[in-house]
Every structure is written in structure tokens, then in C-alpha cells.
Design an enzyme around this catalytic site. Sequence first.
Site, PDB file in Angstrom:
ATOM      1  N   LYS A   1      -9.172   8.794 -16.824  1.00 26.63           N
ATOM      2  CA  LYS A   1      -8.920   9.600 -18.014  1.00 26.63           C
ATOM      3  C   LYS A   1      -8.034   8.885 -18.798  1.00 26.63           C
ATOM      4  O   LYS A   1      -7.052   8.146 -18.304  1.00 26.63           O
ATOM      5  CB  LYS A   1      -8.263  11.082 -17.523  1.00 26.63           C
ATOM      6  CG  LYS A   1      -9.128  11.963 -16.954  1.00 26.63           C
ATOM      7  CD  LYS A   1      -8.231  13.273 -16.662  1.00 26.63           C
ATOM      8  CE  LYS A   1      -8.851  14.235 -15.777  1.00 26.63           C
ATOM      9  NZ  LYS A   1      -8.173  15.011 -14.978  1.00 26.63           N
TER      10      LYS A   1
ATOM     11  N   ASP B   1     -15.760  -2.754  -8.934  1.00 25.97           N
ATOM     12  CA  ASP B   1     -17.271  -2.344  -9.240  1.00 25.97           C
ATOM     13  C   ASP B   1     -17.139  -1.728 -10.572  1.00 25.97           C
ATOM     14  O   ASP B   1     -18.258  -1.302 -10.988  1.00 25.97           O
ATOM     15  CB  ASP B   1     -17.699  -1.421  -8.058  1.00 25.97           C
ATOM     16  CG  ASP B   1     -16.652  -0.290  -8.312  1.00 25.97           C
ATOM     17  OD1 ASP B   1     -15.355  -0.229  -8.022  1.00 25.97           O
ATOM     18  OD2 ASP B   1     -16.940   0.886  -8.618  1.00 25.97           O
TER      19      ASP B   1
ATOM     20  N   GLU C   1       0.769  -1.149   0.074  1.00 31.20           N
ATOM     21  CA  GLU C   1       0.014   0.082  -0.060  1.00 31.20           C
ATOM     22  C   GLU C   1       0.912   1.186   0.001  1.00 31.20           C
ATOM     23  O   GLU C   1       1.741   1.537   0.780  1.00 31.20           O
ATOM     24  CB  GLU C   1      -0.910  -0.002   1.231  1.00 31.20           C
ATOM     25  CG  GLU C   1      -1.976   1.032   1.189  1.00 31.20           C
ATOM     26  CD  GLU C   1      -2.548   1.727   0.129  1.00 31.20           C
ATOM     27  OE1 GLU C   1      -3.303   0.925  -0.308  1.00 31.20           O
ATOM     28  OE2 GLU C   1      -2.570   2.778  -0.381  1.00 31.20           O
TER      29      GLU C   1
ATOM     30  N   ASP D   1      -7.589   1.676  -8.244  1.00 32.02           N
ATOM     31  CA  ASP D   1      -8.142   2.772  -8.669  1.00 32.02           C
ATOM     32  C   ASP D   1      -8.602   2.785 -10.182  1.00 32.02           C
ATOM     33  O   ASP D   1      -7.542   2.338 -11.015  1.00 32.02           O
ATOM     34  CB  ASP D   1      -7.217   3.867  -8.488  1.00 32.02           C
ATOM     35  CG  ASP D   1      -6.876   3.859  -6.985  1.00 32.02           C
ATOM     36  OD1 ASP D   1      -7.898   4.145  -6.243  1.00 32.02           O
ATOM     37  OD2 ASP D   1      -5.547   4.036  -6.573  1.00 32.02           O
TER      38      ASP D   1
ATOM     39  N   GLU E   1     -13.124  -3.340   2.158  1.00 26.58           N
ATOM     40  CA  GLU E   1     -13.900  -2.339   2.390  1.00 26.58           C
ATOM     41  C   GLU E   1     -14.672  -1.605   1.474  1.00 26.58           C
ATOM     42  O   GLU E   1     -15.762  -1.335   1.498  1.00 26.58           O
ATOM     43  CB  GLU E   1     -12.967  -1.237   3.050  1.00 26.58           C
ATOM     44  CG  GLU E   1     -12.144  -1.534   4.384  1.00 26.58           C
ATOM     45  CD  GLU E   1     -10.887  -1.968   4.285  1.00 26.58           C
ATOM     46  OE1 GLU E   1     -10.255  -1.850   3.149  1.00 26.58           O
ATOM     47  OE2 GLU E   1     -10.295  -2.150   5.532  1.00 26.58           O
TER      48      GLU E   1
HETATM   49  C1  SAM Z   1      -9.613   2.020  -4.215  1.00 26.63           C
HETATM   50  S1  SAM Z   1      -8.639   1.687  -3.097  1.00 26.63           S
HETATM   51  C2  SAM Z   1      -8.974  -0.003  -2.554  1.00 26.63           C
HETATM   52  C3  SAM Z   1      -8.626  -0.503  -1.400  1.00 26.63           C
HETATM   53  C4  SAM Z   1      -9.184  -2.000  -1.002  1.00 26.63           C
HETATM   54  N1  SAM Z   1      -8.183  -2.652  -1.965  1.00 26.63           N
HETATM   55  C5  SAM Z   1     -10.600  -2.556  -1.296  1.00 26.63           C
HETATM   56  O1  SAM Z   1     -10.866  -3.027  -1.857  1.00 26.63           O
HETATM   57  O2  SAM Z   1     -11.042  -1.813  -0.213  1.00 26.63           O
HETATM   58  C6  SAM Z   1      -7.178   1.493  -3.890  1.00 26.63           C
HETATM   59  C7  SAM Z   1      -6.062   1.363  -3.084  1.00 26.63           C
HETATM   60  O3  SAM Z   1      -4.886   1.055  -3.954  1.00 26.63           O
HETATM   61  C8  SAM Z   1      -3.845   1.839  -3.255  1.00 26.63           C
HETATM   62  N2  SAM Z   1      -2.907   1.692  -4.692  1.00 26.63           N
HETATM   63  C9  SAM Z   1      -3.032   2.205  -6.043  1.00 26.63           C
HETATM   64  N3  SAM Z   1      -2.062   2.256  -6.778  1.00 26.63           N
HETATM   65  C10 SAM Z   1      -1.127   1.634  -6.002  1.00 26.63           C
HETATM   66  C11 SAM Z   1       0.371   1.343  -6.344  1.00 26.63           C
HETATM   67  N4  SAM Z   1       0.838   1.495  -7.387  1.00 26.63           N
HETATM   68  N5  SAM Z   1       0.999   0.958  -5.317  1.00 26.63           N
HETATM   69  C12 SAM Z   1       0.557   0.731  -4.209  1.00 26.63           C
HETATM   70  N6  SAM Z   1      -0.919   0.785  -3.649  1.00 26.63           N
HETATM   71  C13 SAM Z   1      -1.532   1.439  -4.520  1.00 26.63           C
HETATM   72  C14 SAM Z   1      -4.306   2.832  -3.193  1.00 26.63           C
HETATM   73  O4  SAM Z   1      -3.412   3.795  -2.396  1.00 26.63           O
HETATM   74  C15 SAM Z   1      -5.599   2.744  -2.599  1.00 26.63           C
HETATM   75  O5  SAM Z   1      -5.292   2.628  -0.914  1.00 26.63           O
END
Ligand code: SAM
Length: 213
Positions: free
Chosen positions: A121, A153, A68, A117, A191
Site C-alpha cells: 500500500k 521475489d 530481526e 516485506d 527460507e
Molecule cells: C518476509 S520475511 C523474510 C525472512 C528472511 N530474510 C527470508 O528471506 O527468508 C522479512 C523479515 O524481515 C523482518 N523485518 C522487517 N522489517 C524489519 C525491521 N525494520 N527491522 C528488523 N526486522 C525487520 C520481519 O520481521 C521478517 O521476519
Amino acid sequence: MRMRKKKWAIPFLKSQTDLVIENPSIYKGKWKEKLNRNSIRVEIGIGKGAYFDGMSKMYNEDGWIGIEKELNVAAIAAKKLSEEPLENRVLITKDAKDILDWFDKGEIDIIHLNFSDPWPKRSTRKRRLTHSNFIDQYTEILSEEGKIVFKTDNSGLFEFSIIEFTHNGYIIEEISVDYRREKHDEDVITEYEAKFIELNQPIYRLVLKKGRI
Ligand SMILES: C[S@@+](CC[C@H](N)C(=O)[O-])C[C@H]1O[C@@H](n2cnc3c(N)ncnc32)[C@H](O)[C@@H]1O
């Protein structure tokens, strides 16, 4: 996942020397020894760590490495995990763009990507964790029988990911456009997933097998 800055986050992460791996490169090629397990799973983007915590307990026979990059979020996960220290799990609180520095060829058995994420874009697509640039790195670190398990989702990200994975030699082993239609006690709800289930939105899921290229 962005969060308001927490003053305690960095000092807390630094204090968790058994759980949070400060320099993951030193374990490159040695994660099985480090976690005392024959099979290693990596979850990229663990958020607050509910999935990582639940799955690393449910599948205690495997070693688990959670990644993370947002330190304020990672600190919440670390707090939860530190309440029950287990030898089979550690965290890397860094950007997964550097995974080739941390893991050796074929060292990982399963990669989990949960609600990554979407970066909608066109100009930011390269940041998607299912972009071919990341997939090339997964291919390198996954074992011959390696798998990727992906939940989202986001229908657009799901469609994009199917194309990216199949164009890069992966075989779809399982696919669902409404994964929680049935009970799946073998898989912990994340979550983000809990929020979408609450909103009655479908959960998309893929299990991909590394093809032989
Ligand atoms: C939308 S959240 C989803 C969190 C969790 N997996 C859930 O399903 O509840 C996406 C998470 O991935 C982390 N993240 C995105 N790109 C990342 C990367 N390149 N390296 C490490 N973490 C990353 C973000 O900081 C964020 O906390």
C-alpha cells in the site's frame, strides 16, 4: 514474518547473553573488536536465520550481525545459531529503524536485505527497508567501499528499490531478474527464497555500491 506467540521465545532470547545483544549501542564503533574481524556484514530481517547461519559460516572471515524485530521468529533463529556458537556472529532482536544508534559512521562493509516485506500500500511504503529513509541510514553506516546486496521475489519492490537506490547515490554493480537461473553456491538460499524457487518464480537480485556523493 508473523508467527504464533511462543511462550519460550523471550526467556530463551534473554538467556542467550553471548549471542543476543541486549544493548547494541554500547558496541557502536566497536563491532570489529567485538567480533574480532576486520570486515562487518549486517543482515536486516533474518527471519528464521537460514541465510545468516549459512553465510556466517561460509564467510567466517567476516563479522556478522543479524537483525530481526519479530521476537517469535528471532527465537527460532537464535535456537539454530546457539547450537553452534561462533565468535563472528551476534543477533540484535530489535527494529532496524534505530540502526544509527547501534552503528558508527562507515563501520559496516556489506548490508544484506533478503525478501524484505513489500508493504504494497502506498500509505505504508515508508516501512520498506529500501525506502530512501532507510537508505540514508545505510549510507551513513556503510564504509566508503560499502555494498548492499538485495534479493526479492517481488517485481514491484524490485523496481521501487532500483529507483530509490539510484536516486540516493548508489551504483548498480550487479543486477539479475532470474538469479537462480544459474548455480550460485557462493550465496545461501533463504527460507522465503526456497519457497519461491519451489514455485518456479524468478528471484530478483541487486548488488549496489555506495557512490561518491
Ligand atoms: C518476509 S520475511 C523474510 C525472512 C528472511 N530474510 C527470508 O528471506 O527468508 C522479512 C523479515 O524481515 C523482518 N523485518 C522487517 N522489517 C524489519 C525491521 N525494520 N527491522 C528488523 N526486522 C525487520 C520481519 O520481521 C521478517 O521476519
